[in-house]
Design an enzyme around this catalytic site. Sequence first.
Site, PDB file in Angstrom:
ATOM      1  N   HIS A 185      33.161  15.580  13.117  1.00 30.91           N
ATOM      2  CA  HIS A 185      34.387  15.529  12.307  1.00 30.91           C
ATOM      3  C   HIS A 185      35.537  16.199  13.050  1.00 30.91           C
ATOM      4  O   HIS A 185      36.665  15.720  13.033  1.00 30.91           O
ATOM      5  CB  HIS A 185      34.161  16.199  10.945  1.00 30.91           C
ATOM      6  CG  HIS A 185      33.126  15.508  10.106  1.00 30.91           C
ATOM      7  ND1 HIS A 185      33.101  14.147   9.938  1.00 30.91           N
ATOM      8  CD2 HIS A 185      32.073  15.987   9.390  1.00 30.91           C
ATOM      9  CE1 HIS A 185      32.073  13.823   9.153  1.00 30.91           C
ATOM     10  NE2 HIS A 185      31.436  14.917   8.816  1.00 30.91           N
ATOM     11  N   LEU A 238      57.179   7.216  10.808  1.00 31.17           N
ATOM     12  CA  LEU A 238      55.868   6.674  10.429  1.00 31.17           C
ATOM     13  C   LEU A 238      55.452   7.311   9.109  1.00 31.17           C
ATOM     14  O   LEU A 238      55.509   8.535   8.960  1.00 31.17           O
ATOM     15  CB  LEU A 238      54.818   7.024  11.506  1.00 31.17           C
ATOM     16  CG  LEU A 238      53.349   6.744  11.147  1.00 31.17           C
ATOM     17  CD1 LEU A 238      53.063   5.241  11.148  1.00 31.17           C
ATOM     18  CD2 LEU A 238      52.396   7.434  12.137  1.00 31.17           C
ATOM     19  N   ASP A 256      35.100   5.823  11.048  1.00 27.81           N
ATOM     20  CA  ASP A 256      33.664   6.024  10.805  1.00 27.81           C
ATOM     21  C   ASP A 256      32.898   6.314  12.103  1.00 27.81           C
ATOM     22  O   ASP A 256      33.269   5.829  13.168  1.00 27.81           O
ATOM     23  CB  ASP A 256      33.082   4.772  10.117  1.00 27.81           C
ATOM     24  CG  ASP A 256      31.728   5.048   9.486  1.00 27.81           C
ATOM     25  OD1 ASP A 256      31.408   6.216   9.232  1.00 27.81           O
ATOM     26  OD2 ASP A 256      30.978   4.077   9.257  1.00 27.81           O
TER      27      ASP A 256
HETATM   28  C1  IPE Z   1      33.676   5.472   4.767  1.00 28.21           C
HETATM   29  O1  IPE Z   1      32.646   5.874   5.596  1.00 28.21           O
HETATM   30  C2  IPE Z   1      34.477   6.651   4.335  1.00 28.21           C
HETATM   31  C3  IPE Z   1      35.256   7.319   5.375  1.00 28.21           C
HETATM   32  C4  IPE Z   1      35.374   6.962   6.621  1.00 28.21           C
HETATM   33  C5  IPE Z   1      35.951   8.500   4.938  1.00 28.21           C
HETATM   34  P1  IPE Z   1      31.171   6.184   5.037  1.00 28.21           P
HETATM   35  O2  IPE Z   1      30.365   6.581   6.216  1.00 28.21           O
HETATM   36  O3  IPE Z   1      31.257   7.135   3.921  1.00 28.21           O
HETATM   37  O4  IPE Z   1      30.744   4.772   4.458  1.00 28.21           O
HETATM   38  P2  IPE Z   1      29.291   4.162   4.244  1.00 28.21           P
HETATM   39  O5  IPE Z   1      28.508   5.183   3.480  1.00 28.21           O
HETATM   40  O6  IPE Z   1      28.705   3.936   5.612  1.00 28.21           O
HETATM   41  O7  IPE Z   1      29.529   2.889   3.511  1.00 28.21           O
HETATM   42  C1  IPE Z   2      33.247   9.297   8.931  1.00 21.66           C
HETATM   43  O1  IPE Z   2      32.155   9.638   9.723  1.00 21.66           O
HETATM   44  C2  IPE Z   2      33.915  10.503   8.328  1.00 21.66           C
HETATM   45  C3  IPE Z   2      33.649  10.700   6.893  1.00 21.66           C
HETATM   46  C4  IPE Z   2      33.011   9.885   6.113  1.00 21.66           C
HETATM   47  C5  IPE Z   2      34.136  11.931   6.322  1.00 21.66           C
HETATM   48  P1  IPE Z   2      30.697   9.778   9.105  1.00 21.66           P
HETATM   49  O2  IPE Z   2      30.506  11.205   8.707  1.00 21.66           O
HETATM   50  O3  IPE Z   2      30.485   8.779   8.053  1.00 21.66           O
HETATM   51  O4  IPE Z   2      29.796   9.473  10.367  1.00 21.66           O
HETATM   52  P2  IPE Z   2      28.482   8.603  10.397  1.00 21.66           P
HETATM   53  O5  IPE Z   2      28.811   7.275   9.800  1.00 21.66           O
HETATM   54  O6  IPE Z   2      27.457   9.342   9.607  1.00 21.66           O
HETATM   55  O7  IPE Z   2      28.136   8.496  11.843  1.00 21.66           O
HETATM   56 MG    MG Z   3      29.804   6.858   8.061  1.00 19.27          MG
END
Ligand code: IPE
Ligand code: IPE
Ligand code: MG
Length: 244
Positions: free
Chosen positions: A39, A133, A22
């Site tokens: 990303h 792995l 995240d």
């Molecule tokens: C969780 O992150 C999903 C992934 C890392 C793919 P999100 O950014 O979607 O989660 P919330 O919305 O903060 O709970």
């Molecule tokens: C996690 O990073 C990746 C996915 C959920 C695809 P985020 O896109 O949630 O990044 P933040 O949390 O908005 O910084």
């Molecule tokens: Mg996020």
Amino acid sequence: MFKPQVKPELNDIPKHIAIIMDGNGRWAEQRGLPRTAGHKAGLQSLRDAITVCILYGVPYLTVYAFSTENWSRPSKEVDFLMNLFEDVLKNETERLHQQGVKLNFIGLRHNLKPSLVQMMESCEAKTSANDKLTLNIAINYGGRSELLEVTRKVAAQVKAGTLEPEKITENEIIEHLFTKGQPDPDLLIRTSGESRISNFLIWQIAYAELYFADKLWPDFGKDDLAEAIEFYSKRERRFGGLKL
Ligand code: IPE
Ligand code: IPE
Ligand code: MG
């Protein structure tokens, strides 16, 4: 530079690490870049995590790439991610194969682009005999939707008369999970300072050690994962019992 610390004793190494990757969007926003740049940047952290798992002898790694809730993001971001997954699989599978990585996708495939599903299937087939792995990539994954699917399958067995409700044990659930045959995660890591599970592996993490790191995923390097593994190796796991 990553200098692997003295490897913890073998029985202190998690057999399965799960990572909620995240913070990509915030990483990009902090740099005045579009979220999509975050990303892309997160990919190197994933490569590093794979390298560290292989080096430390961690046999299973599960990463959260796209949740069932992520469909609610703007369609531009969703499309970007779907295309990124396809490109990454096209460009990285040969290297993963050389590293001995077995790819396995968890999540529902029916509403993904057919070209992406085809790519996922061909990557799984190509790497199926590898045993260094097992890398589970969660795409269109949600813990609740996984358990709903399990419930449907178990209910169908009951309806068909092949399973008595009283005979349903944890094993009847486990054998329908995407992670069937794999040990449960011992260590769950979430980056970006958030301390929530966001519908990830809710059955499987019942006894996982939880590790929340403040760094955003693109900044989470090899040393950071090594530190998380060291944290794990110092835990005393009791599973409801008492220390022996
Ligand atoms: C969780 O992150 C999903 C992934 C890392 C793919 P999100 O950014 O979607 O989660 P919330 O919305 O903060 O709970
Ligand atoms: C996690 O990073 C990746 C996915 C959920 C695809 P985020 O896109 O949630 O990044 P933040 O949390 O908005 O910084
Ligand atoms: Mg996020």
